[in-house]
Design an enzyme around this catalytic site. Structure first.
Site, PDB file in Angstrom:
ATOM      1  N   ASP A 205     -11.103  56.566 -32.373  1.00 24.37           N
ATOM      2  CA  ASP A 205     -11.228  57.584 -33.413  1.00 24.37           C
ATOM      3  C   ASP A 205     -12.055  57.069 -34.591  1.00 24.37           C
ATOM      4  O   ASP A 205     -11.874  55.941 -35.041  1.00 24.37           O
ATOM      5  CB  ASP A 205      -9.803  57.912 -33.888  1.00 24.37           C
ATOM      6  CG  ASP A 205      -9.726  59.130 -34.774  1.00 24.37           C
ATOM      7  OD1 ASP A 205     -10.027  60.219 -34.283  1.00 24.37           O
ATOM      8  OD2 ASP A 205      -9.349  58.985 -35.948  1.00 24.37           O
ATOM      9  N   GLU A 250     -15.981  57.675 -31.107  1.00 22.20           N
ATOM     10  CA  GLU A 250     -16.388  58.851 -31.876  1.00 22.20           C
ATOM     11  C   GLU A 250     -17.250  58.356 -33.043  1.00 22.20           C
ATOM     12  O   GLU A 250     -16.738  57.805 -34.011  1.00 22.20           O
ATOM     13  CB  GLU A 250     -15.154  59.584 -32.416  1.00 22.20           C
ATOM     14  CG  GLU A 250     -15.530  60.836 -33.190  1.00 22.20           C
ATOM     15  CD  GLU A 250     -14.440  61.333 -34.151  1.00 22.20           C
ATOM     16  OE1 GLU A 250     -14.471  62.525 -34.482  1.00 22.20           O
ATOM     17  OE2 GLU A 250     -13.589  60.538 -34.573  1.00 22.20           O
TER      18      GLU A 250
END
Ligand code: GLC
Length: 559
Positions: A205, A250
């Site tokens: 993330d 990401e």
């Protein structure tokens, strides 16, 4: 063709499927999806042809950011099940030939995490410097917040100690201090824990936020001069512990900056990254019915190590961000696909899924998925895309696309037997509701989107040219049409996509081909001979799509 390579570097042509256990299937009837439910649906995923399951955060959470605010990095949210239930899912998935990756959300914790509770209570807390503090009043940072409708600063005053803590996301998500070696050790331990349980890697993330050190006091950043060295260390850890494990990052940054996160051409940092740039350009191309923006994006990708890979997607679990388009370009996409203010969020994104954006036009929806699967990279699907789910704009912001999975036309779409008020979010209503869009009906229908998706997955998997090969745009006269060639070793595939509503005849000349070659359609029956000079004319319906294998006379490839 070096087909055996595809077993080692499996992520180069995987089919990834992202789901949230909470919204997938509720097996115990309490309204909340659970691991026992997911276990029941592993065969649906296997049938679709998924090779890698990505589980969104399933950890204990304070539920401010739909699970991305974690209160225990080693735990399993009791509403979803236990570690035992998770292991059963991993094992069942593996039996069906699927790998499992999990979200690693370590840029921040929940403010309710015991580390932060301790840190905020006193400047002498042993966890105080696990977070980032400043003693003097912060300047205006309103331009740096990720959620501009909710926050106006990345610093929050902690009244008790009179200092401000850093939070790039919600104020309930204090940033961890990655310059602190104790924090870095703990993150490695967390990764080691889940790897030991048998997972195959992580969707990492918010990677740029994790590595960013602005705001951290200078004496501390001196101890942490090169954040990319840390990313390399995490990758080495995964390599040592899991051999063929991956880090899928990401990183929503311009392509040249993404190159750094791969570790340049050494390729020793993130194994894969989502291609947010190509995704955003694709929507601009769709809005304009002109392939130029998409082609620009794909051809401007930086050089990477051949072992790395781009993750391609049409939709993910967040807002459909258009932040890397110019203001005018973004306005064009908004006007085409989400003109109403309640379809837009954070001034940069849409809260819709693809089929409603395309007014449910089945030809156009299929064309877009065909296009995405045919582009160089590894396709990543978000649950529900395989059946063409829509969104529920009554759910707030990004939650509009995180509605319960639609299994049947029955109550709650077969997701749960509980009262609708008990569900994690509202079921989709209207034309895309379970009555019209559900797995059970589409399984039995050879003409359904689900059947088409299975075909795409099957053809993608048996055409490693797409994930592994070179990407070459073929010259032809129509700006609405993308004709491209993917070549890997001795395999070549031609893909044609018509972004426009008018049918087109596409003249092509295929390099190094002649009348000893033919083109075999892969998505429908059909075979087309080539002329001596490799030329051919191919027809495309409005929003048409074709994948064609180039087959030489003496080829032994099964077609
Ligand atoms: C990532 C996630 C998003 C989350 C944020 C903070 O962008 O995709 O859902 O809100 O990180 O963890």
């Amino acid at each position: 063709m070096r087909i055996t390579d595809t077993a080692d570097l499996w992520w180069k042509n995987a089919v990834v499927y992202c789901l949230d256990v909470e919204t997938y299937l509720d097996w115990d009837g309490d309204g909340c999806g659970d691991f026992a439910g997911l276990a029941q649906r592993i065969d649906h995923l296997a049938d679709l042809g998924v090779t890698c399951l990505w589980l969104m955060p399933f950890y204990p959470t304070a539920e401010r950011d739909d699970g991305y605010d974690i209160t225990d990095f080693y735990g399993v949210d009791p509403r979803l099940g236990t570690h035992g239930d998770l292991v059963e899912v991993i094992r069942t998935a593996k039996d069906r030939g699927m790998r499992v990756i999990v979200d690693l959300v370590v840029n921040h914790t929940s403010a309710k995490h015991p580390w932060f509770r301790s840190a905020r209570s006193s400047k002498d807390s042993p966890y105080r410097d696990w977070y980032v503090w400043r003693a003097d009043p912060p300047p205006d940072t309103s331009a740096e917040v990720v959620f501009p409708d909710q926050e106006d600063s990345i610093w929050q005053l902690e009244e008790k100690t009179g200092e401000w803590y850093l939070h790039k996301f919600y104020k309930e998500q204090p940033d961890l201090n990655v310059a602190n070696p104790a924090v870095r050790d703990e993150i490695a331990k967390v990764m080691g824990f889940w790897l030991q349980l048998g997972i195959d890697g992580f969707r990492v993330d918010a990677v740029p936020f994790l590595l960013e050190t602005s705001g951290i006091p200078e004496e501390e950043t001196e101890r942490f001069p090169d954040p990319h060295e840390y990313l390399r260390a995490l990758r080495s850890l995964v390599d040592r512990r899991a051999g063929d494990g991956v880090l899928l990052g990401e990183v929503n940054l311009p392509h040249d900056q993404q190159q750094q996160f791969f570790g340049g051409t050494d390729g020793d940092e993130l194994t894969m990254q989502f291609d947010f740039i190509a995704m955003q350009a694709m929507y601009l191309s769709l809005a304009r019915c002109d392939v130029a923006p998409l082609v620009d994006a794909l051809t401007s990708r930086p050089a990477t190590n051949p072992d790395n890979q781009w993750g391609m997607f049409v939709r993910n679990h967040d807002e459909l961000t258009l932040d890397k388009l110019s203001e005018d370009e973004r306005a064009e996409v908004f006007a085409a696909f989400g003109p109403d203010p309640d379809m837009q969020v954070y001034d940069r994104g849409l809260t819709r899924r693809l089929p409603p954006m395309l007014a449910g036009d089945p030809r156009r929806v299929r064309m877009v998925y065909s296009l995405m699967f045919s582009l160089p990279g590894t396709p990543v699907l978000f649950y529900g895309e395989e059946i063409g789910m829509g969104e529920n704009l009554a759910a707030e912001g990004r939650l509009a696309v995180r509605t319960p999975m639609q299994w049947t036309s029955g109550r709650n779409g077969g997701f749960s037997t509980a009262a609708p008020s008990k569900l994690p979010g509202p079921v989709v209503e209207g034309g895309f509701s379970p009555e019209f869009v559900n797995v059970a009906d589409q399984r039995r229908d050879p003409d359904s989107l689900l059947s088409f998706m299975k075909l795409l997955v099957r053809r993608y998997r048996e055409s490693p040219e797409l994930g592994w090969g070179t990407f070459e745009v073929l010259g032809q006269p129509h700006p609405q049409v993308l004709a491209h060639l993917s070549t890997w070793d001795d395999g070549t595939l031609v893909a044609l996509h018509n972004l426009g509503a008018e049918p087109r005849t596409v003249p092509l000349v295929l390099p190094d081909c002649g009348s000893t070659h033919r083109l075999e359609d892969l998505l429908e029956p059909g075979s087309t001979p080539l002329a001596d000079d490799g030329s051919v004319e191919l027809t495309l319906d409005g929003y048409g799509y074709r994948w064609l294998r180039v087959v030489a006379e003496d080829s032994r490839r099964l077609v």
